[in-house]
Design an enzyme around this catalytic site. Structure first.
Site, mmCIF file in Angstrom:
data_model
loop_
_atom_site.group_PDB
_atom_site.id
_atom_site.type_symbol
_atom_site.label_atom_id
_atom_site.label_comp_id
_atom_site.label_asym_id
_atom_site.label_seq_id
_atom_site.Cartn_x
_atom_site.Cartn_y
_atom_site.Cartn_z
ATOM 1 N N GLU A 148 28.875 38.767 49.322
ATOM 2 C CA GLU A 148 30.199 38.833 49.947
ATOM 3 C C GLU A 148 30.148 39.466 51.344
ATOM 4 O OE1 GLU A 148 33.242 38.862 46.238
ATOM 5 O OE2 GLU A 148 32.053 40.676 46.455
ATOM 6 N N GLU A 169 29.011 34.529 39.835
ATOM 7 C CA GLU A 169 29.905 35.449 39.128
ATOM 8 C C GLU A 169 30.992 34.619 38.462
ATOM 9 O OE1 GLU A 169 31.481 38.669 41.475
ATOM 10 O OE2 GLU A 169 29.550 39.027 42.469
#
Length: 980
Positions: free
Chosen positions: A415, A493
């Site tokens: 991220e 994820e």
């Protein structure tokens, strides 16, 4: 003394070039243990005295490795995306604690002999958060950046051998913190080991040994890169070869390949006259072939989890015992892959994944997620000034871990958006390691990666990703997009396991199995990051974000794991284990046979035994072992069942045929007989209930409610319930409904959490006492009408219940509501409070643990016992839990007595009921912030539900899928209450 500069852009300085982590016979000296310690509030206020030369009078003591704020010096703090100080790179805040560490050492004789002979000595730090300056005998050696990255300093010329002073100044925050916003506790200090290393003359300063495998020939190749000419030995393969400095390859002949299913390792050594290093070689080849992830020429499925390093008492301090415990639990629950979110793990962890057999995505110590708050303005990932910092981080990650066969991908970070520095990292990896794939989720173009990675993509998106591999691309498609479509997909994820969660995982896995491009996924996440404290009563308790006085925090968002901080499996792990099971057993409805599906990628089923047993009303009436031929990887076979398994009876509760697949022999992670998969066929019985008469009026209160059930006094109820204590998922808006309020807010707006009951009539006839009630929401005309019919039968008390939804269950009553929605219910059933604290229950139903409609893959029908401490899940933040579904009959025991409740009629005859027995009522659960603050139980709260909503994963991802929602509905069922 040089000023402590923690606000500069760049990697650390002064350390030697990163080296591969190797086991060496060269002398080492651990510097772990007691160090002198001093804490200052900021760099500006850190004393500029003679501390680096050993002047520590009046200082405290601290253990290394440890975090200082887990050792009594300050307190921990947690945040996820939001940042603990202003985004003003490269500057940390003025309030920035600084820890000074000092240890005086005598250098071991073995190391001194090496340096006396002209060798060198290195001082190695495996982890310091977040930045440090390092000194020996007052001389500054350099600095560190990259909290989870190894740094080594040459100390040969500054050591005296006796009374040497090792001193380290550590800042909690630094310029490096802008690259380390990784959804975890902020825990500063020297938290990994410190070691003094001897480097002998003529030794092997660096080497890389990897095993390549050609699946067509079955041959392996040992690929060697070494800083010095040496002798390679692999005794088991008969290899002894002289290898030159630089790169070379040695034919290993026919070898057994390494995979997560067959973690075959060969001991190898590389030796010179003065040093021998050892490596455990695994021969494997990982590729992205035709849009499919393969290992050794075969497609593989990643049944993964994301894992942070966390110990509830020690934070991110590693112990071998805890790491092994994690990996053994993973293997026991069919997990075969780990993403090391969001940094390289302790190096011993990878030794264990090599040994036990798990695929690893080794992630770089990088995350700039805070820049999402400013729309990614100024993101270091796309600022050339930060390039050296980024490349240094991936260089240290790859270099340290490149001998491990379990590492199949390098992840550039997490991220951190896209940009020139991400591309620079990828270039470095490609230039230095072509044996693994590159992973990164933050750039959806995937221009720098070998796999297409996403997190929390919806089920529809995942299906579309699977389909686009075979779809005809549009004529005007760009080359970059065409390349992305050709890559294997990794769901890095998904299934956010926060609280009572995650739901909808089974539907994801069905997609992964359906489309070859989909290589599996990684549940977020493995372990809850609760921190253990001693509360005011001296009891051990768990705490989360905000509990330590942080002004910026993300509450309990750090409590999101398949296991508790104490490594107790949550129900979500049991569900996941069944969903990803490496074999699937389908039992025919007529019990003539089973359909066995082998979902292992590399091995057949010969290492398993298949046992069957038939139970009737809780008694095993027949059992045996099936003769099953070896079913090849990714193959199916139909197996016949013996006549004894096919027999039928007339059960009162159920006739159950169960087939288990279990390990034939013990492994490093489980004993022989460990069950990896289960299949069942259940035939429910028809309970017999005698003729009824109206019960005596003195057994009921004025509202028509029984005063006793079984041998237990009724404290409250029974009444109708359609609300639950909100789960963590209920408190968040699902990503599939971003414009709508969270489910819990919808329930509160509809006021189903405070329903009121009115008795419309009570009348008796010869057969029953009939009570007509209406339960409704304050201010609205919506509710549930209930017709209760109570009868005294020879077996006990019979309740026949008819439920009818009334009124409107949309949000039209909200004035000026910007969007419309339907108020789905949490559940539909009856609630009753019984006298006495709960002692436990015995039940026939789906178990042994709790489940909900979208988390029921890991339960099976049986006759189970649940002790008092097993009735509900001890979530750190109290919430709805403990439902046992498919229950046909159960005995509930309290300190005051007991009652048996059985399903005897209505629609529940087919599926049973969901039974929840809790020490606390839902209002108490929903209003209590921590499990340790729940009051001592004084009564037993029972819910018997005919229907329930699923739990979903709205904390991060989609909410409850439509098929698992519970719109307003009618229902009818009959229950029998008996004295026990």
């Amino acid at each position: 003394m040089t000023a402590f500069d923690v606000a500069r852009i760049g990697p650390g300085d002064g350390s030697v070039a990163p080296r591969t982590r190797l086991r060496s016979d060269a002398p080492t000296q651990s510097l772990d243990g007691a160090w002198r310690f001093r804490l200052s509030p900021s760099p500006a206020l850190a004393p500029q005295d003679e501390w680096a030369r050993g002047e520590t009078e009046g200082w405290d003591e601290i253990t290394v490795p440890a975090h200082w704020n887990m050792s009594g010096f300050g307190t921990p703090a947690y945040s996820n995306v939001q940042f603990p100080f202003p985004i003003d790179p490269p500057y940390p805040p003025d309030e920035n604690p600084v820890g000074d560490y000092v240890r005086r050492i005598d250098v071991d004789d073995a190391i001194r002999r090496v340096t006396d002979a002209g060798g060198r000595a290195l001082l190695r730090f495996d982890g310091i958060e977040s930045a440090a300056d390092v000194f020996v005998n007052g001389t500054r050696l350099g600095s560190t950046r990259g909290s989870r990255l190894t740094h080594e300093f040459d100390v040969t010329d500054v050591l005296t051998g006796t009374g040497d002073v090792v001193a380290v100044r550590v800042a909690q925050f630094s310029d490096g913190t802008y690259l380390e916003n990784q959804d975890m506790w902020w825990l500063p200090g020297i938290f990994r080991s410190v070691t003094l290393l001897a480097r002998p003359v003529g030794g092997i300063d660096d080497a890389v040994l990897t095993g390549d495998f050609d699946h067509e020939s079955g041959h392996g190749t040992v690929e060697v890169t070494t800083s010095a000419a040496a002798v390679l030995e692999v005794p088991e393969l008969g290899i002894r070869a002289d290898v030159p400095a630089g790169r070379s390859a040695v034919d290993a002949g026919v070898v057994a390949p390494w995979s997560a299913e067959t973690p075959r390792l060969y001991d190898a050594t590389l030796a010179t006259a003065s040093e021998t290093v050892s490596v455990r070689l695994g021969f494997r080849r990982v590729r992205a072939d035709g849009g499919v992830l393969t290992l050794n020429g075969r497609p593989i499925m990643l049944r993964g989890v994301n894992r942070h390093e966390h110990d509830p008492e020690r934070g991110r301090v590693h112990t071998t015992e805890l790491a092994r415990r994690d990996l053994v639990l993973m293997k026991q629950h069919n997990i075969n892959a780990v993403r090391t979110s969001h940094y390289p793990p302790h190096p011993e962890f990878l030794d264990l994944t090599d040994e036990l057999g798990l695929y690893v995505i080794d992630e770089c110590d990088l995350e700039t997620h805070e820049y999402e708050y400013v729309s990614w303005r100024g993101n270091p990932s796309d600022d050339p000034a930060w390039e050296a910092s980024f490349v240094d981080r991936i260089r240290r990650t790859v270099t340290r871990d490149r001998t491990h066969p379990s590492v199949i991908m390098w992840s550039l970070g997490n991220e951190s958006g896209a940009g020139c520095n991400i591309r620079a990292m990828a270039r470095w990896v490609r230039e230095n390691d072509d044996t693994r794939l590159i992973h990164y989720e933050g750039d959806r173009s995937s221009r720098d990666t070998d796999v297409y990675s996403r997190m929390y993509a919806s089920h529809d998106e995942v299906r579309e990703i699977g389909e686009e591999a075979d779809a005809i691309p549009p004529a005007d498609i760009r080359a970059a997009e065409l390349r992305r479509r050709s890559l294997p997909f990794v769901h890095c994820e998904f299934g956010h396991a926060m609280g009572n969660s995650p739901g909808g995982v089974k539907e994801y896995w069905e997609l992964y199995e359906r489309f070859p491009r989909l290589a599996g996924g990684f549940i977020w996440e493995w372990v809850e990051h609760a921190i253990a404290i001693e509360d005011e009563s001296g009891r051990r308790a768990f705490r989360y974000g905000g509990d330590f006085g942080e002004s910026v925090h993300d509450h309990n968002f750090v409590i999101d794991g398949l296991i508790s901080a104490d490594r107790e499996p949550r129900p979500g792990l049991v569900d996941y284990a069944a969903i990803i099971a490496p074999v699937v057993i389908g039992v025919d409805a007529d019990r003539r046979g089973i359909l066995l599906q082998n979902r292992y990628d590399h091995v057949d089923t010969d290492h398993l035994t298949f046992r069957w047993r038939r139970e009737v009303d809780g008694e095993v009436v027949a059992q045996g072992e099936l003769a099953v031929p070896a079913v090849g990887p990714r193959q199916r076979e139909r197996i016949g069942l013996p006549a004894e398994a096919r027999a039928t009876g007339e059960p009162r509760v159920a006739d159950v045929l169960t087939v288990d697949a279990a390990l034939r022999d013990a492994t490093d992670w489980a004993a022989a007989g460990h069950v990896v998969a289960t299949g069942q066929q259940v035939r429910t019985g028809v309970p017999l209930v005698g003729a009824g008469t109206a019960p005596h009026a003195d057994g009921f209160d004025r509202r028509g409610r029984p005063l006793r059930l079984g041998s237990l006094d009724v404290v409250e109820g029974p009444g109708i319930g359609i609300w639950r204590a909100p789960t963590d998922n209920d408190l968040f808006p699902g990503w599939d409904e971003p414009t709508l309020p969270p489910m819990a807010e919808r329930w509160a707006l509809a006021r189903i959490d405070r329903m009121q009951t009115r008795v419309r009539r009570i009348e008796a006839d010869a057969a029953a006492l009939v009570v007509d009630t209406r339960v409704g929401a304050p201010s609205f005309d919506s509710g549930v009408d209930a017709l209760w019919r109570w009868s005294r039968v020879p077996e006990g008390m019979l309740l026949e219940l008819d439920l009818r939804s009334i009124g409107s269950w949309d949000n039209s009553w909200i004035e000026k509501a910007p969007f419309s929605w339907t108020v789905d219910w949490a559940r539909l059933g009856i609630d009753v409070t019984l006298a006495g604290a709960p002692l436990g229950m015995d039940f026939a139903g789906l178990g042994p643990g709790p489940s909900y409609p979208d988390t029921d893959s890991g339960v099976h029908f049986g006759w189970f016992q649940a002790a008092a401490d097993e009735l509900v899940t001890p979530h750190v933040r109290p919430q709805e839990s403990g439902s046992r579904r498919g229950v046909r009959t159960a005995v509930i025991r309290t300190t005051e007595g007991g009652v048996r409740v059985s399903v005897v009629g209505g629609e529940a005859l087919d599926a049973g009921v969901a039974l929840t027995v809790s020490p606390w009522d839902r209002t108490t659960l929903s209003s209590t912030s921590h499990a340790s603050l729940l009051p001592e139980p004084t009564a037993t709260h029972v819910s018997i539900d005919i229907a329930q909503s699923g739990v979903g994963t709205a904390t991060c991802g989609p909410g409850v899928l439509p098929r698992y929602r519970l719109p307003a509905r009618d229902a009818s069922f009959a229950l029998l209450f008996e004295t026990v």
